[in-house]
Design a protein around this motif. Structure first.
Motif, short mmCIF file in Angstrom:
data_model
loop_
_atom_site.label_atom_id
_atom_site.label_comp_id
_atom_site.label_asym_id
_atom_site.label_seq_id
_atom_site.Cartn_x
_atom_site.Cartn_y
_atom_site.Cartn_z
N GLU A 87 1.06 -1.28 -0.06
CA GLU A 87 0.03 -0.01 -0.03
C GLU A 87 1.02 1.45 -0.02
N THR A 283 -6.27 6.49 2.72
CA THR A 283 -5.07 6.21 2.90
C THR A 283 -5.04 6.11 4.55
N LEU A 286 -6.81 2.94 5.72
CA LEU A 286 -6.23 1.81 5.39
C LEU A 286 -4.99 1.57 6.18
#
Length: 330
Positions: A87, A283, A286
Motif C-alpha cells: 500500500e 489512506t 487503510l
C-alpha cells in the motif's frame, strides 16, 4: 487517446500516451508513509511470527482458542509482510512490478483481510460457547472441529478473493488503462456487496455474540463473588476454571473491540462512494486497518502470561533444546 504529459511526470516517460502519471502527494505524507514502511510492517511481521511460533511449538498451547489466535496471527503476518509495504508503494511511487505481481498482490491482501475477519467471527463464536454453554464446551469445541473451521474459513476467503480478482480483471476494459499503477477495478455495486459481506454481516454477528457473552459473564461473576466463601475444594476448582474462562473472554473482548475500532472506519468510507475512495482519508483508514495487525500481538503480551513466557523461551533460543515442546508455559 490519453493526454500527453511532461516526461518527468510519467512513470514510463518512453511510453508517453500509455504511461501513468507519478503519484502527487505532499512531503509530509511521504515522510509519514516511509516511516510506516520502515517500522510498522517489520514490527507487525515479527510480533505475529512470535505468536505463530509460540502456539505452533508448545504442545500446551494446542487448544481451540489458541488455534484460532494462530490462524488470526497468520493473516496478520501476511498483512504486515505484504499489505503494508504494498500500500505504501502504491501511494508513494509508480508500480514497476508488472500486471502479474499486481494481480497476485490484490489476491493476497483480499485473502488475508477476509481471513482476519473470519477468524474474528470464529473467536466470538468460541467465547460465546465457552461462557454461555460451559458444560458442553469441551465436547462441542474440540481441537479437531476448530481445525476444520479454520480450514473452511481460509477456503471461503480464498473463494471470495478469487471472485473479487475475477471481477477486477473483467472490469479492466471499462477503465482507461495505463502502465505504472496497481489499482482495484471493482464496480461500485460490488463495493456495496463487499461492505455487506465483509462488514455489516460479520460485525453484526460479532457484536451480538459479545453482547450476550458479557451479559452472561457479568451475571456469572456476581454469582461467584456471592458464593465464593461457601464453596468446597471441589467447587473451588470449578470457580477457578470459570474465572479463567471469564478472563479469556475479557481479553478476547478487548481484541475484538480494538479490531472493530480499526476496521470500521475503512468500510464506513466505502459508503461515501467512489470519489472519496481516492482521497488521502482512505489512506489513513487503510493504515489504521493495517495497524490493527500490529496491535493484536501487543494485546496478547499485555493480557496473556503464557505468551510472555513463550517469547522468553523463543528469544533465548531455548526452543532449540530437546523436549522444549513439552515446556510448561501456562
Amino acid at each position: 487517446m490519453m493526454e500527453v504529459h511532461d516526461g518527468a511526470e510519467l512513470c514510463f516517460p518512453q511510453l508517453l500516451n500509455t504511461s501513468c502519471r507519478k503519484p502527487l502527494i505532499s512531503w509530509s505524507e511521504v515522510v509519514f508513509l516511509h516511516f510506516l514502511l520502515s517500522t510498522v510492517p517489520a514490527l507487525t511481521a515479527a510480533l505475529n511470527l512470535l505468536v505463530i511460533i509460540s502456539i505452533f511449538h508448545f504442545r500446551q498451547l494446542h487448544q481451540p482458542t489458541n488455534l484460532l489466535l494462530l490462524s488470526l496471527s497468520v493473516s496478520d503476518f501476511i498483512v504486515g509482510l505484504v499489505f503494508m509495504p504494498g500500500e505504501i508503494l502504491r501511494k508513494t511511487s509508480c508500480w514497476f512490478l508488472g500486471d502479474i505481481m499486481c494481480s497476485l498482490y490484490k489476491y493476497i491482501i483480499t485473502l488475508s483481510l477476509s481471513a482476519s475477519l473470519g477468524n474474528m467471527v470464529l473467536i466470538s463464536v468460541d467465547r460465546h460457547v465457552a461462557i454461555c454453554d460451559p458444560l458442553h464446551y469441551p465436547t462441542r469445541v474440540t481441537v479437531g472441529r476448530t481445525r476444520v473451521c479454520i480450514v473452511l474459513c481460509w477456503i471461503s476467503s480464498n473463494l471470495y478473493s478469487s471472485f473479487l480478482l475475477d471481477n477486477d480483471q473483467n472490469q479492466k476494459d471499462k477503465y482507461i488503462y495505463c502502465f505504472g499503477k496497481c489499482v482495484f477495478n471493482i464496480e461500485y455495486t460490488l463495493i456495496i456487496v463487499d461492505v455487506v459481506v465483509n462488514f455489516i454481516a460479520p460485525v453484526t454477528i460479532i457484536v451480538v455474540l459479545y453482547v450476550r457473552v458479557f451479559v452472561v459473564a457479568v451475571s456469572q461473576a456476581r454469582a461467584m463473588r456471592s458464593h465464593i466463601t461457601a464453596v468446597t475444594l471441589q467447587h473451588s476448582v470449578t470457580v477457578t476454571s470459570r474465572k479463567s474462562e471469564l478472563k479469556a473472554a475479557r481479553t478476547l473482548g478487548v481484541l475484538v473491540a480494538v479490531f472493530l475500532m480499526c476496521f470500521c472506519p475503512y468500510y464506513c468510507v466505502s459508503f461515501a462512494g467512489p470519489n472519496i475512495l481516492r482521497t488521502s482519508y482512505l489512506t489513513f483508514t487503510l493504515c489504521l486497518y493495517c495497524f490493527n495487525s500490529c496491535l493484536n500481538p501487543l494485546i496478547y503480551a499485555l493480557f496473556y502470561p503464557w505468551f510472555r513466557r513463550a517469547v522468553k523461551l523463543i528469544v533465548t533460543l531455548q526452543i532449540l533444546q530437546p523436549g522444549s515442546r513439552e515446556a510448561n508455559v501456562l
